[in-house]
Design a protein around this motif. Structure first.
Motif, short mmCIF file in Angstrom:
data_model
loop_
_atom_site.label_atom_id
_atom_site.label_comp_id
_atom_site.label_asym_id
_atom_site.label_seq_id
_atom_site.Cartn_x
_atom_site.Cartn_y
_atom_site.Cartn_z
N GLU A 1 0.95 -1.30 0.10
CA GLU A 1 0.06 -0.06 0.12
C GLU A 1 0.63 1.22 0.04
O GLU A 1 0.60 2.38 -0.77
CB GLU A 1 -0.97 -0.02 1.24
N SER B 1 0.17 3.99 -2.79
CA SER B 1 0.03 5.22 -2.61
C SER B 1 1.07 6.16 -3.17
O SER B 1 0.71 7.44 -3.56
CB SER B 1 0.11 5.36 -1.15
N THR C 1 0.30 6.54 -6.76
CA THR C 1 -0.98 7.51 -6.98
C THR C 1 -0.60 8.95 -6.71
O THR C 1 -0.88 9.80 -7.53
CB THR C 1 -1.81 6.82 -6.12
N THR C 2 0.44 9.27 -5.54
CA THR C 2 0.89 10.59 -5.72
C THR C 2 1.79 10.95 -6.69
O THR C 2 1.58 12.29 -7.03
CB THR C 2 1.72 10.74 -4.35
N SER D 1 -5.65 -0.45 -6.10
CA SER D 1 -5.08 0.80 -6.20
C SER D 1 -5.31 1.45 -7.57
O SER D 1 -5.61 2.37 -7.54
CB SER D 1 -3.57 0.62 -5.73
#
Length: 630
Positions: free
Chosen positions: A381, A385, A388-389, A474
């Motif tokens: 994760e 994450s 994604t950022t 995700s």
């Protein structure tokens, strides 16, 4: 008749004689005229020789007189500058406060004009006067510089930039009447600097005064924002990846841009020509040096926390690059200084891509203990994450990835020393490739760690499936990630891991499935009547009856072995942790393999148990229910 003829001849002869007499008179008159001409010419020559010297002397005297007039005029011109010293010295030495500023500036201009005239004469006798005038001009320039400095110093009280940013107000300038007063003073100081034998480099002294006073005012006003930018980056270690906009560098940059814009508005009214750009650069140099120092300190923190704070580097690149272009479009200055200040952060951002890959591999390899129930690890994760950022910084990433080249982020040696700012058309493809490399690096490293830790293929298969599930979830939950990974090639590359995870999990059921396989002999002594019917109803009683005792015992052993293996797998399965999607997928996969095999085996041999449940523990329905409850 003879007499008349003689009378006619006599008359003609008389006329001829008269003509000869007149001719003699004419000749005599001609000789007299010629004599008179000779005497006249002789007299004229005498007069000419007598008057010639007198005429020549008269011309010389006229030229001499003209020269004397010109010398007198030159003397008058030479006296005028000398006279100016006496007239203007009192005004200039008294200072601009003693008279109206316009009168003082006019006196300075007259002294400048006088000095210019004296320099033009190029006479050694004027050197003392030139020195005196130069000294007087320097005195006047010095007093104007004091006035220039004093006036500027009245308007440098530091301000709070946040007040103007939050209320969207323009940053404070100086009053228009003050600016209109400073402009002619600045011009007079600059003009005085160009006079005299020592003219320097042509730089207006007012420029340095302006920069020395206005520069610290800007720097001091921005100091709190510089401190805030450093304080906001020092977050707790468990805060996770940097969130866009949470650092103060954005506000700091906006404030700096506001001060630069305001200063440009003042500079263009006070200075002229090339002096404007020099004045702006000199004034903003200290503020830009402090800004550059702040960026270097932020860069040090980013390098120390690369996995979570490399995104701050991308944000800084985006902010500073955009600001440099806006400032350059307004002022034509400072862009190179902004780019130079950005260089350390940009280099860190470039190296961070390979560092992200390597750090992902290191973190996965350094996981000492995996969840024994096949659960995933927080690293998955964390990485997703981060990715994604990462998609929120497509602008600066496009430039960095383009300068590196496709795939060169996989090693530090692939980094490039140059950093072009123009974005390649395939920058989105490059970002897609980098994200895929990150996901693959994560999955490959975790798969290697899982195979070393999990002894059970079921647990390993569940672990790998859970990892893939978090990755896939995700991607689906992030429109940006889905956009970059939506191509068929990207989907195929990621799906490879799902297939490998499912295959590993099914390997755990392979032994159980083996018990449901039997050997059928289609040509035995019993004849063709013992062959199984194709597509028809299977008669288990007939099949079991046709088996030998040894074959019956083998079937019973297969049922018992299957029951034991199946019960063990079901029990182990229930102790494993599965993501909701994983449980559904793996259950369907097992059902798809096991239920058809068991149904066939049960249909053929369940009568070996005689309905007691001693060997055929599960009928088809109960087995299906067990599988569905996993």
């Amino acid at each position: 008749m003879v007499a008349p003829r003689h009378a006619a001849y006599a008359e003609e002869s008389a006329e001829v004689e008269v003509l000869y007499a007149n001719l003699d008179k004419l000749n005599l008159l001609t000789k007299k005229i010629q004599g008179s001409l000779v005497r006249l010419e002789t007299g004229g020559n005498v007069v000419k020789h007598a008057i010639g010297p007198i005429y020549s002397n008269t011309q010389s005297l006229q030229i001499t007189n003209s020269n004397i007039d010109k010398v007198n005029e030159a003397i008058e011109r030479l006296r005028k500058p000398l006279d100016a010293k006496g007239r203007e010295e009192g005004i200039i030495r008294a200072g601009p406060q003693s008279v109206e500023l316009s009168q003082y500036l006019s006196a300075m201009k007259r002294v400048e004009k006088a000095l210019l005239d004296l320099n033009a004469t190029n006479l050694k006798s004027n050197q003392k006067a030139i020195s005196e005038f130069t000294s007087l001009l320097n005195t006047g320039s010095g007093k104007l510089q004091e006035m220039f400095r004093s006036t500027l110093s009245q308007h440098i009280t530091p301000v709070e930039p946040l007040h103007y940013l939050t209320k969207e107000l323009p940053f404070p300038s100086m009053p228009e009447d003050i600016i209109s007063q400073l402009a002619p003073i600045c011009a007079a100081i600059g003009a005085a600097a160009t006079q005299g034998p020592q003219r320097g480099d042509g730089t207006n002294p007012a420029l340095k005064i302006y920069a020395d006073i206005r520069g610290p005012y800007i720097t001091t006003s921005l100091q709190n924002l510089a401190t805030a930018s450093l304080n906001t980056v020092k977050r707790r270690a468990n805060d996770g990846p940097y969130k866009q906009g949470t650092n103060g560098i954005g506000i700091y940059s906006n404030a700096l841009e506001g001060f630069v814009s305001t200063e440009q508005g003042i500079v263009v009214q006070i200075f002229t020509g090339d002096q404007r750009g020099l004045a702006l650069q000199a004034t903003c140099r200290s503020a830009l040096a402090e800004y550059s120092k702040t960026l270097r300190e932020l860069n040090q923190y980013i390098r120390a926390n690369l996995m979570t704070d490399c995104f701050l580097a991308f944000e800084i690149i985006e902010i500073v690059t955009a600001m440099s272009y806006r400032v350059d479009s307004k002022t034509g200055e400072l862009k190179s200084l902004f780019i130079e200040a950005l260089r350390p952060v940009r280099e860190t951002a470039k190296s961070s891509l390979s560092e992200l890959l390597e750090e992902t591999k290191r973190k996965a390899a350094n996981i000492q203990v995996l969840p024994p129930d096949g659960g995933t690890v927080p690293l998955v994760e964390e990485v997703m994450s981060s990715l994604t950022t990462l998609t929120g910084y497509s602008g600066p990433l496009a430039s960095i990835l383009t300068s590196l080249g496709d795939g060169n982020w996989r090693s530090k040696s692939g980094t490039s020393s140059t950093a072009p700012l123009d974005v390649s058309p395939d920058s989105s493809t490059l970002l897609s490739h980098f994200i895929l490399d990150m996901i693959e690096a994560l999955m490959i490293a975790l798969e290697a760690r899982g195979r070393a830790f999990h002894r059970s293929k079921a647990a390993l298969g569940v672990f790998l499936s859970n990892v893939f599930c978090i990755v896939d979830r995700s991607i689906r939950q992030s429109p940006e990630l889905a956009r970059y990974l939506g191509s068929p090639d990207s989907i195929a590359r990621i799906d490879t891991f799902r297939k490998r995870a499912t295959s590993t999990y099914l390997d755990a059921w392979k032994e159980t499935s083996q018990y449901l396989l039997d050997v059928q002999y289609t040509s035995r002594v019993a004849g063709a009547s013992n062959r199984p019917a194709s597509g028809g109803v299977v008669d288990s009683s007939a099949i079991v009856k046709s088996l030998s005792s040894k074959d019956k015992d083998a079937i019973k052993d297969k049922f018992k072995s299957f029951n034991a293996s199946f019960d063990e797998l079901i029990s182990r399965q229930r102790s494993l942790y599965m993501e909701r999607e994983v449980r559904g997928v793996l259950t369907r996969e097992v059902q798809g393999v096991l239920e058809p095999l068991y149904a066939r085996f049960w249909d053929r041999y369940h009568e070996v148990d005689k309905g007691r449940g001693k060997y055929a523990k599960y009928d088809k329905g109960s087995l299906s229910a067990q599988l569905a409850s996993m």
